[in-house]
Design an enzyme around this catalytic site. Structure first.
Site, short mmCIF file in Angstrom:
data_model
loop_
_atom_site.label_atom_id
_atom_site.label_comp_id
_atom_site.label_asym_id
_atom_site.label_seq_id
_atom_site.Cartn_x
_atom_site.Cartn_y
_atom_site.Cartn_z
N SER A 199 5.81 8.23 -10.57
CA SER A 199 6.11 6.89 -10.11
C SER A 199 4.96 6.37 -9.22
O SER A 199 3.82 6.38 -9.65
CB SER A 199 7.46 6.88 -9.38
OG SER A 199 7.91 5.57 -9.15
N ASP A 447 11.89 4.47 -19.63
CA ASP A 447 11.71 4.28 -18.19
C ASP A 447 12.09 2.84 -17.83
O ASP A 447 11.53 1.90 -18.39
CB ASP A 447 10.25 4.54 -17.83
CG ASP A 447 9.99 4.57 -16.32
OD1 ASP A 447 10.68 3.85 -15.57
OD2 ASP A 447 9.09 5.31 -15.89
N HIS A 484 13.33 7.24 -15.74
CA HIS A 484 12.25 7.22 -14.76
C HIS A 484 12.00 8.61 -14.17
O HIS A 484 12.82 9.12 -13.40
CB HIS A 484 12.57 6.23 -13.64
CG HIS A 484 11.44 6.01 -12.69
ND1 HIS A 484 10.19 5.64 -13.11
CD2 HIS A 484 11.36 6.13 -11.33
CE1 HIS A 484 9.39 5.52 -12.06
NE2 HIS A 484 10.08 5.82 -10.98
#
Length: 558
Positions: A199, A447, A484
């Protein structure tokens, strides 16, 4: 890097490296032990040791020395105190190498320096494997602004220098410091240096590869938010479109709606890889095949179809935000069955965590970050859910989306300047490549925070710059069904760090990688708890070639 060049030569290329070597107390190197590490004995200019203590071996971690320290202390232009707070864990049985743990979100907190090695398996850590590990708060304390409520974690964006530390200066500052601490503590330089993050942590890694190309031997990059300011504009689009369905993001798409969309994608795309298994491995073929309009409810129909308003909202979201001329402000998104995953709901629909439960997590983080960090001039925003939500609802995407490129007054760098790799639009990573560095990127196709297709397009540009041979030093692994960083309808237990180390240290180029379904993790009905699949390096896809449909051995990368 590694055995490419002497350590002293490598470190001297890094910001502050020469200063640290010149200022360090050489006589202290062989005399340091965990009990006597302090500011004076460590002897690194500008570094203040707050504590140093031995930590006993546990079930998951080896015995190690934990050092907590501070550097780059200053008073910001907003009048608040700033510093880089960091933690280093130095194992008693050191394997000779270093991992920089890049953290996620808005940073602002020193996460325990254990070095999670990513994927859905949380048991593997760099510290557990004997690496010295560094973690930091990226130059700001997220608890500094309690009066700002949920917006406090991004309030540092009102200070222009804090923005830069968050973007790139913290990693530039800490890289030589961490290596000097290792040298002083072990009387030995790290043989190999790695950066690991997902991330925003993946963004840190890609920025470091671009700015500090010869300081690291390898990077493991998950779901990289290298275009994070653009993604924040996308979050405004998400909230606006979903709220328009029925006025409430939380009930805009029900679990049943998301399963319907996933089922539609499966119907259109599942067989493209040779096996109907509720996973879509041929990503490109699916994007060319799937059309949500084919699954919209006709007049009078309500079962096993997608309501027109919901389908239109998803089409607009998946197309990405546009400026007033119709140009893309971010990226399009990949249709994939992972939309049924709980992690997708958590980010896009509702986190379910009080007091955020009336907003998706992107509504909290995305709103305050877009207002206070990623647009210039920044907008100070209150931190109650209603205000955060309203900011995104009112954000004029077409006319104000380009504020992520703006500079004004004391804000000398735009968000797209300090947050992204300098060569983001024309990636070459020349210094990193020349130094022998290796990078592995993985990204969930479903995601909900950062578009997999944005990462794929970045990789295509890199590949074009190397005449189709960028895979000699950078590999991209799409993960079908994954949300994610982990989770979703997927096989998300894989060890890409092991692949990276073998590539860097032994010259073993990664190919197909085994990925397993985690027992107890969410899945579609009918899946075996022991399902395995092959992750294939882009542009290859996993094709079913016969055999047990639950086994990776029945697939080849083509």
């Amino acid at each position: 890097m590694g055995n490419q060049q002497p350590f002293s030569h490598r470190l001297s290329k890094v910001s502050l490296g020469a200063l640290l070597i010149a200022g360090a107390s050489q006589s202290a190197y062989a005399q340091l032990s965990c009990s006597n590490v302090n500011t004076d004995t460590l002897g690194i200019p500008g570094v203040r040791v707050e504590s140093s203590q031995p930590v006993a071996e546990s079930a998951s971690l080896p015995a190690h020395c934990q050092i907590r320290a501070v550097t780059a202390e200053r008073v910001g232009q907003d009048g608040h105190d700033y510093a880089i707070q960091f933690e280093m864990n130095l194992p008693d049985q050191w394997n000779g190498s270093f991992v920089h743990q890049f953290n996620g979100g808005n940073d602002g907190e020193v996460k325990a320096a254990t070095g999670p090695l990513l994927s859905g398996n949380t048991d593997r850590t760099a510290l557990g494997e004997g690496y010295a590990v560094l973690s930091s708060d990226a130059g700001h304390d997220g608890s500094t602004y309690p009066e700002a409520g949920l917006a406090g974690g991004s309030r540092f964006g009102l200070d222009p220098e804090a923005r830069l530390y968050y973007g790139y200066k913290t990693v530039e500052t800490l890289t030589p410091i961490a290596k000097q601490i290792i040298h002083n503590f072990y009387d030995q330089e790290p043989e190999y240096s790695y950066g690991v993050g997902c991330s925003n942590g993946g963004r840190h890694a890609m920025v470091a590869a671009s700015r500090l190309g010869d300081a690291y031997d390898g990077f493991l990059v998950g779901a990289p938010g290298f275009n994070l300011p653009k993604a924040a504009v996308q979050h405004a689009l998400d909230v606006q479109q979903l709220s328009a369905i029925n006025g409430d993001v939380r009930t805009s798409l029900t679990d049943e709606d998301r399963v319907l969309v996933a089922s539609a994608v499966i119907q259109a795309c599942d067989a493209l890889d040779g096996l109907e298994d509720q996973m879509v491995s041929d990503i490109a073929a699916c994007q060319a095949t799937f059309d949500i309009d084919n699954y919209v409810c006709a007049e009078g129909q309500s079962d096993a179809c997608i309501a027109p308003a919901k389908a239109q909202a998803l089409k607009t979201i998946y197309a990405g935000p546009k400026d007033r001329k119709g140009n893309a402000l971010y990226s399009d998104w990949a249709w994939d069955p992972g939309i049924a995953g709980g992690n997708w709901k958590f980010w896009k629909i509702s986190s379910g965590i009080p007091p955020w439960d009336n907003l998706p997590l992107i509504g909290v983080m995305g709103s305050s970050s877009l207002a206070q960090i990623f647009t210039t001039p920044p907008t100070e925003i209150a931190g109650d859910p209603a205000t955060l939500n309203q900011f995104l609802l009112d954000f004029d995407i077409a006319n104000d989306g380009d504020m992520i490129y703006a500079r004004r007054g004391k804000f000398h760098e735009s968000a797209m300047s300090f947050m992204t790799p300098p060569d983001v639009d024309n990636p070459k990573l020349k210094k990193f490549n020349r130094s022998g560095g290796k990078m592995i990127i993985f990204h969930g196709v479903s995601d909900p925070v950062f578009s997999y297709l944005d990462t794929e397009n970045w990789y295509k540009r890199l590949s074009d710059n190397y005449h189709g041979k960028a895979d000699r030093f950078v590999k991209l692994y799409p993960v079908p069904g994954m949300n994610h960083c982990s989770g979703g309808m997927t096989t998300d237990d894989f060890n890409l760090f092991e692949q990276l180390v073998n590539w860097v240290e032994n010259g073993e180029e990664p190919e197909a990688v085994m990925a397993s379904h985690r027992a107890g993790a969410e899945k579609f009905s009918g899946w075996s708890e022991t399902r395995t699949r092959k992750l294939c390096p882009y542009p290859q896809t996993a094709k079913y070639t016969g055999g047990d449909p639950e086994s990776a051995e029945s697939f080849t990368c083509e």
